[in-house]
Write a protein that holds these residues in place. Sequence first.
Motif, mmCIF file in Angstrom:
data_model
loop_
_atom_site.group_PDB
_atom_site.id
_atom_site.type_symbol
_atom_site.label_atom_id
_atom_site.label_comp_id
_atom_site.label_asym_id
_atom_site.label_seq_id
_atom_site.Cartn_x
_atom_site.Cartn_y
_atom_site.Cartn_z
ATOM 1 N N VAL A 602 3.815 6.323 8.656
ATOM 2 C CA VAL A 602 2.704 7.069 8.068
ATOM 3 C C VAL A 602 3.113 8.529 7.872
ATOM 4 O O VAL A 602 3.670 9.160 8.767
ATOM 5 N N PRO A 615 0.901 5.360 4.456
ATOM 6 C CA PRO A 615 2.217 4.837 4.828
ATOM 7 C C PRO A 615 3.234 5.048 3.711
ATOM 8 O O PRO A 615 2.886 5.066 2.537
ATOM 9 N N TYR A 678 1.999 1.893 9.880
ATOM 10 C CA TYR A 678 0.864 1.175 9.318
ATOM 11 C C TYR A 678 1.438 -0.029 8.587
ATOM 12 O O TYR A 678 2.329 0.104 7.756
#
Lengths: 981, 226
Positions: A602, A615, A678
């Motif tokens: 991220v 991300p 993420y």
Amino acid sequence: MTDTNEGKRRGELWRGTTTPRAPLAPPTDRRTFLKLAGWSALAGGAAACTPRSPEELVPYVDMPEHVVPGRPTYYATTLLREGYGYGAIVETREGRPIKIDGNPGHPATLGASDAVLQAELMQLYDPDRSRTPLHDGTPRSLDALAADLATLRERLLKSGGRGLRVLTPPVTSPTQAARLGALLDSFPEARWHQWHALARDAAITGSRIAFGRAVDITTRMDRADVIVQLDGDFLAEGPAHLAHAADFSSRRRPGPGMLRLWVMESTPGLAGAAADHTLVVPQPRVVRLALALAAELGLAVPAAEGLSPRERRWVAACARDLAEHRGRALVLAGDPQPPAVHALAHWLNAALDAPGRTLEWRDPALARPEPVIESLTALAEDMHRGEVDALVVIDGDPAYDAPADLRFAEGLERVSTVIHHGLYVDATARRADWHVPLAHDLESWGDARAFDGSVSLQQPLVEPLHASLPRLALPEMLMGRWPRSDREVVAAHWEARLGGESAEPWKAALRAGIVAGTASSSVDVVPRPSAIRDALAETPGNADAPAPVLQFRADPHVSDGRYASNAWLQELPRPLTKLTWDNALLISPAMAERMGIGDEEVLRVSTGQATIEAPAWVLPGMPDEALTIWLGHGRAIRSGGEGDSLADGVGVDAYPLRTTGALFARTGIDVEPVGRRYALAATQHHHRMEGREPVRRMTLAEVLDGRDHAPQGDEHPSLYPEPVPAPFDVDAPQWGMAVDLNACTGCMACTAACQAENNIPVVGKRQVRAGREMHWIRVDRYYEGDADAPRTLFQPVPCQHCENAPCEYVCPTGATQHDSEGLNVMVYNRCIGTRDCSQNCPYKVRRFNFVEYNYGAQEAELLSALRNPDVTVRSRGVMEKCTYCIQRISRARRQAKIEDRPIADGDVVTACQQACPTGAIVFGDVSDPESAVSRAKNHPLDYALLAELNTRPRTTYRARVRNPHPDLEENDSSGGDKAHG
Amino acid sequence: MLQIGGVPDVPQLFPRWSNSVARLAFATLLLCVPAVVAGLMLHVRSDWFTGAGIAPVQPVPFSHAHHSGKLGIDCRYCHTGVESSPVAGIPPTRTCMTCHSQLWTEAEALAPVRESMASGQSLRWTRVTDLADYAYFDHAVHVHNGVGCASCHGAVQTMPLTMAPHAFHMGFCLDCHRDPGPNLRPPARITDMDWSPVDGAADTRALLAHYDIRSERLDDCSICHR
């Protein structure tokens, strides 16, 4: 995006069912377990004893004319996107629209379609669509709305409409424009504004700079030998992209006179992947390269500074190629580029003798061509000044997608009456006094112009599913002319030209889906060099931009957010990233390495005023020192049905970083890793071909030199019985498919069309991450060469229908078999789900229903209406795969048998073939030497995927041929190892 | 406590006769399993399960015996899709009312039909001939290729209440798909409910040739399943 979103039921489509992740009940002891097992066996047995539940037969009371139950009926209509018309032919079954395809007679589709056009069907049935008018969030009836609007009308009549504003997307529809004009006539003080987050402002302003007036370009790429694109993506963006794809691909067949494409791009796109030479630069730098190109061609423009030797060589070769093909060359400027670049492109085209040959300048198709950003800015300023009394927003969500510096949502609070007319209860709807559900294009009457000005009529395919009003309704209500059907409004507008509703021209226009002779006329204009020069001098970009640059682009499928809750489009892998269900910060491999980050890490991007966290996704072919993020994600929609909206928590909203001065690129940003990851769901994780060469490549020079066969793979010993075991009954047609990799642009229309035709379920992000996506035809994307400037290759892969099918040998129940027409068929009711077939398939084209994707959905009843009744809806535990559209083969076979004739070539068109905008897919009888597919397969460049396995696939490919310029044909195929893997 | 080489001192739990009970139970079980399997297999073939020979309750006691048998109305008068569509079609209420707005206008049994016409709400019939959902049948291609209505639907002209004459198992379809000859009729006799095939192989061969039917491929999975 926050961490809490991560755990949400993101994209879980079979809402309401227990997913495999649901924890089991508390630990059970052995005794209880045996008891339960015994009872459930008994219960299961007892349940199997009941006779099948009786089915109902519900006939019509009064059968409509022309309807034959059980047979499809086709209607021509028009779907709108960014205001422009896309002609469609819609298949209906007993009054339900079940498939959308392009209208062969419509210039914007030419019978083909793209993923969005296919998915408009899902949009119609979308369970998240709003279903009832809301007044301050409370459901109300349409009558209550009409009464309230009548009061508003009284109020506005007293002031001549002062403070009344209408906000629409750009309008090409002659009827809508005329009715809005009539509204302005009855309320002289009212104003009409236009806004669309992806509107083509730069093209309009650019033509005003070049010619002093707004002018549209239509191209004739089939007449071009050389095309240069200055950023953007002419194969994916703009109202003419399907026509571009058709024209362009007609000149990309390997052979003498093959078109050469040069692309400068700031974000990898379809045109860049199709190009022979791609130059990857951050968006602000394109101006400089365009100036250098113009200077090379002898135009008096400001000098370009600071070009690298590689860029200099590229531009010089490109300019030479253009100059050598005067009259057969074309220069295109992309939507993200500033107006001056568009103006320069006009000048370049004039200098290259393009007008009248490879392009035409025409009157604009838009009813009121204007830069919409100016229109919206004026509206927002008036709102903040408190000068707006009533705002009617038709088909838009400006509270979500307006540039952040306009503070539109705040402005809405200063408007006394806000009426929102849209498909969803979105950010604007929630701030509005009234939300009115908008009827979908397939539920409405209307009209629209295509990119070339051709008018086509829109007719409804189905009664509105919800308590909605058509696009034309609100202005009529404000004019006190309601109730009046939208059909009457459209018919009245066209009465002079087409006669009334009973007149033959009106019926003909409805039937054909196009009003003949309405294309706009070409205009005779000459670019004004001095104005263009001045504009270029004022355009920043020639100086070094502060790095890095944040670039905003539309999501390839979700667009500006319009389709955010469309499950088909969210799950359709994006052409280059192969990402689903999310957007990401696209970053070049070199920059990622410098920052020490990788996929899914991220990043925080801040501009001082706003910050987002998203991300990263490392994408070969991204320019260095630039990040790209797709717009259209993180949209807040409240579902009209039960439960959460599908768009909820999907992706990151990038609009807060977008401002009026930086609509497509923003400098002065800080980027830093946040230190958390993420999870993203991509469908392809290999970037290179790993030495197996699924896509075979040649250069045009090699083809013309006589090395006219596809490079063959190594011979391997085979264990399959020879000759082919399948009965090759010469009496039966033998089905086969040929895919031309030179024509394929990787646009994903085939996958979307297949999903619509074959009742393919959507599985949700978590399942995609587990590798369980269900698409029957995937489009593989490979890179070769340098990771920073790779060559991109696309390859659509459906079931190959092997004659020596490895899957058939391992099925324990005979559920997958060969039929006498050479099809590898699946018998769903025999499948017990061992998945051995998929394990043994070298092409990995089989898909397994790991969970009950179809029947568990809460909205199953609404969604079941869009299913194709000719195709089995598969249940949990069953393997499935591409059938070559066996239902269409069956229909053709039965029809031929009824008419007592053989099946003709072209009788069977698969869904993917029908959708393909470039004709890359050919299907037919390979036992007939005269069929189109036989001729395609006889081409010397035809090859089979993994032919060395001796599976004898019925699907074959035509090798990809590049047409590089001799000046640049240095050894730039080296460095394959550097490609990101 | 661990005992080496000995037997733990445990009191006997079961009496001696329990051995006989256990033996008897095992024997019964062995007999029961095939009996249950056979029973279930018979059950799914029974008329009660398949619905064959049972006339379901319908909103209107429509009699094919009267309309088709006695009055001689052609099948296609009501089942209009049969020659052009995969489904033969159930007639819309208006078709009923073409006659019944003049005849039996007060009949109690026809009240639901009149109500449907007046209210615009469809009649809801119960399906009599129910094929499995994963098998796709096309009426048009069958009636154009010599298969008569009676071949599948039986002698409906004798049925006061309509029922399926037999079960529609896969075997029923395959019998004909593997050897269609005996079920073919001349084109003029497709909807003739009283026609029966003339014995004689020559006639069958002529019909097979007339309709150009080659049965080698008719039992491919993909002919009926997709």
